[in-house]
Design a protein around this motif. Structure first.
Motif, PDB file in Angstrom:
ATOM      1  N   VAL A 181       0.848  -1.189   0.000  1.00 45.23           N
ATOM      2  CA  VAL A 181       0.000   0.000   0.000  1.00 45.23           C
ATOM      3  C   VAL A 181       0.890   1.247   0.000  1.00 45.23           C
ATOM      4  CG1 VAL A 181      -1.782   1.277   1.249  1.00 45.23           C
ATOM      5  CG2 VAL A 181      -1.806  -1.226   1.246  1.00 45.23           C
ATOM      6  N   PHE A 182       0.513   2.222  -0.841  1.00 40.82           N
ATOM      7  CA  PHE A 182       1.208   3.502  -0.890  1.00 40.82           C
ATOM      8  C   PHE A 182       0.170   4.613  -0.707  1.00 40.82           C
ATOM      9  CE2 PHE A 182       3.608   0.463  -3.271  1.00 40.82           C
ATOM     10  CZ  PHE A 182       4.940   0.759  -3.023  1.00 40.82           C
ATOM     11  N   LEU A 183       0.506   5.591   0.142  1.00 43.55           N
ATOM     12  CA  LEU A 183      -0.341   6.763   0.347  1.00 43.55           C
ATOM     13  C   LEU A 183       0.447   7.989  -0.095  1.00 43.55           C
ATOM     14  CD1 LEU A 183      -2.001   6.047   3.814  1.00 43.55           C
ATOM     15  CD2 LEU A 183      -3.041   5.869   1.561  1.00 43.55           C
ATOM     16  N   ASN A 184      -0.087   8.694  -1.091  1.00 43.15           N
ATOM     17  CA  ASN A 184       0.629   9.844  -1.660  1.00 43.15           C
ATOM     18  C   ASN A 184       2.060   9.464  -2.031  1.00 43.15           C
ATOM     19  OD1 ASN A 184      -1.679  11.316  -1.335  1.00 43.15           O
ATOM     20  ND2 ASN A 184      -0.979  12.417   0.475  1.00 43.15           N
ATOM     21  N   ASN A 185       2.180   8.266  -2.656  1.00 45.04           N
ATOM     22  CA  ASN A 185       3.446   7.731  -3.179  1.00 45.04           C
ATOM     23  C   ASN A 185       4.413   7.256  -2.103  1.00 45.04           C
ATOM     24  OD1 ASN A 185       2.656   8.318  -5.879  1.00 45.04           O
ATOM     25  ND2 ASN A 185       3.298  10.441  -5.591  1.00 45.04           N
ATOM     26  N   GLU A 186       3.999   7.262  -0.845  1.00 47.17           N
ATOM     27  CA  GLU A 186       4.854   6.786   0.240  1.00 47.17           C
ATOM     28  C   GLU A 186       4.339   5.435   0.738  1.00 47.17           C
ATOM     29  OE1 GLU A 186       7.658   8.067   1.406  1.00 47.17           O
ATOM     30  OE2 GLU A 186       7.552   9.706  -0.053  1.00 47.17           O
ATOM     31  N   PRO A 187       5.243   4.423   0.913  1.00 46.03           N
ATOM     32  CA  PRO A 187       4.779   3.109   1.385  1.00 46.03           C
ATOM     33  C   PRO A 187       4.335   3.152   2.840  1.00 46.03           C
ATOM     34  CG  PRO A 187       7.183   3.172   1.286  1.00 46.03           C
ATOM     35  CD  PRO A 187       6.702   4.464   0.687  1.00 46.03           C
ATOM     36  N   VAL A 188       3.336   2.338   3.186  1.00 40.16           N
ATOM     37  CA  VAL A 188       2.898   2.184   4.575  1.00 40.16           C
ATOM     38  C   VAL A 188       3.095   0.729   4.973  1.00 40.16           C
ATOM     39  CG1 VAL A 188       1.261   4.081   4.503  1.00 40.16           C
ATOM     40  CG2 VAL A 188       0.499   1.823   3.859  1.00 40.16           C
ATOM     41  N   SER A 189       3.441   0.512   6.240  1.00 38.42           N
ATOM     42  CA  SER A 189       3.820  -0.828   6.691  1.00 38.42           C
ATOM     43  C   SER A 189       2.622  -1.711   7.024  1.00 38.42           C
ATOM     44  CB  SER A 189       4.732  -0.724   7.922  1.00 38.42           C
ATOM     45  OG  SER A 189       4.078  -0.023   8.966  1.00 38.42           O
ATOM     46  N   LYS A 246      -0.505  -2.305  -4.843  1.00 40.41           N
ATOM     47  CA  LYS A 246       0.241  -3.014  -5.875  1.00 40.41           C
ATOM     48  C   LYS A 246       0.636  -4.402  -5.391  1.00 40.41           C
ATOM     49  CE  LYS A 246       2.400   1.312  -7.477  1.00 40.41           C
ATOM     50  NZ  LYS A 246       3.691   1.997  -7.726  1.00 40.41           N
ATOM     51  N   ALA A 247       0.689  -5.346  -6.319  1.00 46.06           N
ATOM     52  CA  ALA A 247       1.176  -6.693  -6.023  1.00 46.06           C
ATOM     53  C   ALA A 247       1.705  -7.289  -7.316  1.00 46.06           C
ATOM     54  CB  ALA A 247       0.072  -7.576  -5.433  1.00 46.06           C
ATOM     55  N   ASP A 248       2.744  -8.109  -7.184  1.00 43.02           N
ATOM     56  CA  ASP A 248       3.287  -8.782  -8.358  1.00 43.02           C
ATOM     57  C   ASP A 248       2.197  -9.610  -9.023  1.00 43.02           C
ATOM     58  OD1 ASP A 248       5.728  -7.680  -7.848  1.00 43.02           O
ATOM     59  OD2 ASP A 248       6.555  -9.460  -6.853  1.00 43.02           O
ATOM     60  N   ASN A 249       2.136  -9.515 -10.334  1.00 40.59           N
ATOM     61  CA  ASN A 249       1.223 -10.312 -11.167  1.00 40.59           C
ATOM     62  C   ASN A 249      -0.241  -9.897 -11.034  1.00 40.59           C
ATOM     63  OD1 ASN A 249       3.599 -11.859 -11.690  1.00 40.59           O
ATOM     64  ND2 ASN A 249       3.183 -13.078  -9.864  1.00 40.59           N
ATOM     65  N   TYR A 250      -0.478  -8.665 -10.513  1.00 44.08           N
ATOM     66  CA  TYR A 250      -1.840  -8.128 -10.411  1.00 44.08           C
ATOM     67  C   TYR A 250      -1.867  -6.720 -11.009  1.00 44.08           C
ATOM     68  CZ  TYR A 250      -3.173 -11.806  -7.092  1.00 44.08           C
ATOM     69  OH  TYR A 250      -3.458 -13.011  -6.489  1.00 44.08           O
ATOM     70  N   GLU A 251      -3.058  -6.321 -11.498  1.00 45.04           N
ATOM     71  CA  GLU A 251      -3.259  -4.946 -11.921  1.00 45.04           C
ATOM     72  C   GLU A 251      -3.263  -4.032 -10.692  1.00 45.04           C
ATOM     73  OE1 GLU A 251      -3.362  -4.089 -14.989  1.00 45.04           O
ATOM     74  OE2 GLU A 251      -3.806  -5.964 -16.058  1.00 45.04           O
ATOM     75  N   SER A 252      -2.633  -2.869 -10.803  1.00 47.03           N
ATOM     76  CA  SER A 252      -2.589  -1.926  -9.677  1.00 47.03           C
ATOM     77  C   SER A 252      -3.952  -1.250  -9.491  1.00 47.03           C
ATOM     78  CB  SER A 252      -1.507  -0.873  -9.900  1.00 47.03           C
ATOM     79  OG  SER A 252      -0.232  -1.469  -9.937  1.00 47.03           O
ATOM     80  N   PHE A 253      -4.216  -0.791  -8.265  1.00 39.16           N
ATOM     81  CA  PHE A 253      -5.461  -0.107  -7.913  1.00 39.16           C
ATOM     82  C   PHE A 253      -5.117   1.291  -7.411  1.00 39.16           C
ATOM     83  CE2 PHE A 253      -8.343   1.295  -4.579  1.00 39.16           C
ATOM     84  CZ  PHE A 253      -9.594   1.166  -5.177  1.00 39.16           C
ATOM     85  N   THR A 254      -5.876   2.302  -7.856  1.00 40.99           N
ATOM     86  CA  THR A 254      -5.658   3.685  -7.419  1.00 40.99           C
ATOM     87  C   THR A 254      -6.997   4.334  -7.084  1.00 40.99           C
ATOM     88  OG1 THR A 254      -3.706   3.870  -8.830  1.00 40.99           O
ATOM     89  CG2 THR A 254      -4.665   5.913  -8.030  1.00 40.99           C
ATOM     90  N   GLU A 255      -7.025   5.092  -5.986  1.00 39.05           N
ATOM     91  CA  GLU A 255      -8.237   5.807  -5.580  1.00 39.05           C
ATOM     92  C   GLU A 255      -7.825   7.013  -4.746  1.00 39.05           C
ATOM     93  OE1 GLU A 255     -12.402   5.104  -3.047  1.00 39.05           O
ATOM     94  OE2 GLU A 255     -10.783   3.650  -2.943  1.00 39.05           O
ATOM     95  N   THR A 256      -8.560   8.106  -4.860  1.00 40.64           N
ATOM     96  CA  THR A 256      -8.345   9.280  -4.016  1.00 40.64           C
ATOM     97  C   THR A 256      -9.470   9.355  -2.988  1.00 40.64           C
ATOM     98  OG1 THR A 256      -7.227  10.484  -5.780  1.00 40.64           O
ATOM     99  CG2 THR A 256      -8.094  11.787  -3.962  1.00 40.64           C
ATOM    100  N   ILE A 257      -9.096   9.491  -1.723  1.00 35.64           N
ATOM    101  CA  ILE A 257     -10.079   9.538  -0.647  1.00 35.64           C
ATOM    102  C   ILE A 257      -9.857  10.797   0.193  1.00 35.64           C
ATOM    103  CG2 ILE A 257     -10.304   7.030  -0.483  1.00 35.64           C
ATOM    104  CD1 ILE A 257      -8.527   7.256   2.064  1.00 35.64           C
ATOM    105  N   GLU A 258     -10.893  11.183   0.925  1.00 36.15           N
ATOM    106  CA  GLU A 258     -10.783  12.294   1.866  1.00 36.15           C
ATOM    107  C   GLU A 258     -10.910  11.759   3.283  1.00 36.15           C
ATOM    108  OE1 GLU A 258     -12.712  16.675   2.980  1.00 36.15           O
ATOM    109  OE2 GLU A 258     -13.756  15.327   1.588  1.00 36.15           O
ATOM    110  N   ILE A 259      -9.917  12.024   4.101  1.00 39.12           N
ATOM    111  CA  ILE A 259      -9.950  11.665   5.513  1.00 39.12           C
ATOM    112  C   ILE A 259     -10.489  12.854   6.297  1.00 39.12           C
ATOM    113  CG2 ILE A 259      -8.562  11.051   7.531  1.00 39.12           C
ATOM    114  CD1 ILE A 259      -8.814   8.786   5.580  1.00 39.12           C
ATOM    115  N   LYS A 260     -11.513  12.607   7.103  1.00 39.26           N
ATOM    116  CA  LYS A 260     -12.107  13.659   7.918  1.00 39.26           C
ATOM    117  C   LYS A 260     -11.818  13.397   9.388  1.00 39.26           C
ATOM    118  CE  LYS A 260     -15.818  14.694   4.640  1.00 39.26           C
ATOM    119  NZ  LYS A 260     -17.280  14.784   4.437  1.00 39.26           N
ATOM    120  N   LEU A 261     -11.787  14.476  10.137  1.00 41.14           N
ATOM    121  CA  LEU A 261     -11.460  14.402  11.552  1.00 41.14           C
ATOM    122  C   LEU A 261     -12.413  13.468  12.287  1.00 41.14           C
ATOM    123  CD1 LEU A 261      -9.729  15.511  13.891  1.00 41.14           C
ATOM    124  CD2 LEU A 261     -11.436  17.313  14.172  1.00 41.14           C
ATOM    125  N   GLY A 262     -11.824  12.472  12.995  1.00 41.12           N
ATOM    126  CA  GLY A 262     -12.601  11.573  13.840  1.00 41.12           C
ATOM    127  C   GLY A 262     -13.344  10.476  13.111  1.00 41.12           C
TER     128      GLY A 262
END
Length: 647
Positions: free
Chosen positions: A281-289, A306-322
């Motif tokens: 998983v990458f958020l704003n191009n940075e990997p997350v553990s 992203k995963a080897d041998n799979y099509e990549s998935f991309t989505e933009t989301i909005e995180i709201k407080l709480g």
């Protein structure tokens, strides 16, 4: 003194008259935001102002250098200012022929926009509707505010006649708030600030370590004690990932000045359920553990999975407080085709990935498979097994042709011992120490000891003491045994293994003819090879079930194959006659033996015998027992069996 007052009065009158002859007034009036709000995207931390006006050639300044950018659209009469989010900033508006107009911004939030109409009040009220005023303040560098306007002590500026709110302040002095009445005859105002003592102030927060700003000046981190003069201050307490606290505080001359704040998390949460589970998983191009409960500051984020041998998935989301956002993301596999040809077509085929069988098929097929690297195993009765690898690529065809090779026919009087690893030796006797690991290649070994009938057919004589065509041949030396092996090979049109020059015998291990087993081959076969159950004797823990020995032999040999077989189907590996092996006898050899296909010491006096015989008690019939004689020695206790290499 009278002359000085008169001079100031004349100066004010001159300024007043000049104001009557052309100085115009501007007024900024805050208006409601339009339905489509302006965006201030120069920086997520910025806010701004939108000013509408028909007054030409406007210029803008700030008392705190807080203007980041100006978008000027004078045709539309609109000015867009990008501002830093600083407290108590004053925006100064200028135009030729006009008095300055000030807009006081007490507290501007990130991405907040405010809207103003800038009007020429002279058109409504008539030129000359203001009078010059002067403030005389001690100390002279005190800050003077009249409404939204800033004044300096001793300088002449204009104010409209009427009542005005005045605030005068300076650090270390008691602030003054007053209401003045401005008129053509009341234009001079005098004030003197009173000094005050500095006091101790403590500012705490949970969690601690938050930055403290007093009137936009960083004063360190909580937990913190500092000295301030009594009065009003704008306080900001902020810490990464937490909501900042902004408030006006009043520092008292007497009593305790302690301020404590509990900071709230400036975050929402993102939970992701992934298929495959090892996707990255990458958020704003940075990997997350981790994909579970990712804590994020409010805002917009681009998710990439992203995963080897799979099509990549991309989505933009909005995180709201709480708030917590949960997503289940199933990546789409990439596929290609395996064009498999198998011969014979009855072959059973297993396809594996990472040592796990994922598909079992039979014969030639077209198989749709996910992109990746695979292992393949094929087998069919009467054929050698096949093991290989192949790669499937997205939307491509991969051709694989498997031709199984026929297994060589196993001689009817022999058993194939499949290669493997075992523990050779025993700690019960010094001559069998140490136990050591040995790995052997596959080989064929005869089911039975060589019989008198077989010997007679090859050698033309019968040296045995106990006559019987199906009894083991005995009274043969080691030299006799290797000569028999070569003659049997020649008879069956195989390549002889041994080169015999008098008593000098060498071995061609790659020849396909008959030979004596190595000591390691003999013990591996006697123990049951890869099927071993760990018996004390070859095939059983009860010696009478599998062997002719001193208690049941009647002091003679017996026909081969009359006792039980061991795990591999071999007979008489215990008892009946001792069996010659290829190896020279060296008691120290076990301690230095090679791990793979050991062939014994290079020279010694005696050759190895294994398996015991009809005249020995059961303790000396155990499968690890070793014995030896000179290679030219013969006895009614000594016989042999033969082996061949597997092609």
């Amino acid at each position: 003194m009278r002359r000085k007052v008169l001079l100031v009065f004349i100066l004010l009158c001159v300024m007043y008259m000049s104001n009557l002859h052309g100085i115009r007034e501007m007024r900024a009036r805050q208006i409601d935001a339009p339905k489509v709000k302006e965006l201030f995207l120069s920086n997520p931390e910025d806010g701004g102002l939108v000013i509408y006006s028909t007054i030409p050639n406007l210029r803008f300044d700030s008392n705190m250098n807080s203007i980041v950018k100006l978008d000027e659209m004078p045709i539309d009469g609109k000015y867009k200012l990008y501002l830093k989010t600083m407290r108590n900033q004053i925006i100064i508006i200028k135009s030729v022929g006009y008095a300055e107009c000030h807009i006081h911004i007490a507290n501007l939030q990130p991405q907040e926009g405010r809207y103003y109409a800038l009007e020429d009040t002279s058109e409504d009220e008539g030129i000359g509707n203001s009078v010059p005023v002067i403030f005389n303040v001690k100390p002279t560098d005190a800050i003077i505010r009249v409404g939204e306007k800033a004044f300096k002590s001793g300088e002449v500026q204009s104010l409209a006649p009427g009542r005005h709110q005045v605030k005068i302040s300076k650090e270390g002095f008691q602030a003054i708030q007053d209401v003045i009445e401005v008129s053509e005859t009341n234009i001079m105002f005098n004030y003197e600030l009173k000094e005050i003592e500095i006091v101790l102030v403590t500012i705490n927060s949970t969690p601690d370590g938050a930055d403290i700003y007093i009137d936009n000046v960083n004063k360190g981190k909580t937990e913190r004690a500092l000295f301030l003069y009594p009065g009003s201050y704008n306080l900001r307490v902020q810490k990464d990932s937490y909501l900042a606290v902004d408030e006006a505080i009043e520092v008292k001359e007497k009593g305790t000045n302690s301020f404590t704040y509990r900071l709230n998390k400036n975050s929402g949460n993102l939970n992701l359920t992934l298929n495959p589970t090892n996707a990255k998983v990458f958020l704003n191009n940075e990997p997350v553990s981790s994909s579970n409960r990712i804590e994020l500051s409010p805002g917009f984020y681009k998710i990439e999975v992203k995963a080897d041998n799979y099509e990549s998935f991309t989505e933009t989301i909005e995180i709201k407080l709480g708030e917590t956002i949960s997503r289940s993301i199933n990546l789409t596999p990439k596929y290609g085709d395996l064009m498999l040809l198998a011969n014979p077509n009855s072959a059973s085929i297993e396809i594996s990935q990472n040592n796990q069988i994922i598909k079992t098929i039979t014969g030639s097929q077209i198989v749709k498979m996910q992109e990746g690297n695979y292992e393949i195993a094929a087998k069919a009765s009467g054929y050698k097994p096949y093991n290989g690898k192949f790669t499937i690529k997205d939307q491509q065809k991969t051709e694989l042709n498997i031709e199984l090779q026929k297994e060589p026919e196993i001689p009817t009087h022999m058993v194939q011992v499949k290669g493997g690893t075992f523990q050779m030796g025993s700690n019960e006797w010094d001559f069998a120490k140490p136990i050591h690991q040995v790995t052997l290649s596959s080989f064929y070994i005869s089911k039975y000891e060589v019989t008198q009938k077989e010997w007679q057919a090859v050698m033309g004589n019968n040296p045995a003491k106990f006559i019987g065509e199906n009894r083991p041949v005995e009274k043969v030396s080691w030299y006799d045994a290797v000569k028999y092996c070569n003659k049997l090979s020649e008879k069956e049109k195989l390549t002889p293994v041994y080169t015999i020059n008098g008593n000098n015998v060498t071995c061609n291990w790659s020849a396909n003819g008959y030979r004596l087993p190595t000591e390691a081959e003999w013990e591996f076969a006697a123990k049951g090879g890869t099927k071993s159950k760990g018996y004390a004797y070859s095939g059983s823990n009860n010696i009478a079930d599998v062997a002719w020995y001193d208690k049941n032999s009647g002091k003679q040999t017996h026909e081969v194959g009359k006792k039980g077989a061991n795990e591999l189907g071999l007979y008489d590996m215990t008892g009946n006659v001792w069996e010659w092996c290829w190896d020279w006898h060296d008691n120290s050899y076990y301690g230095k033996s090679p791990k793979n296909d050991p062939k014994g010491a290079s020279s010694a006096t005696n050759r190895i015998l294994r398996g015991s015989a009809w005249d020995f008690y059961e303790e000396l019939c155990r499968v690890a027992i070793r014995f030896s004689y000179a290679p030219d020695y013969s006895s009614s206790l000594l016989g042999f069996r033969v082996v061949r290499r597997v092609p």
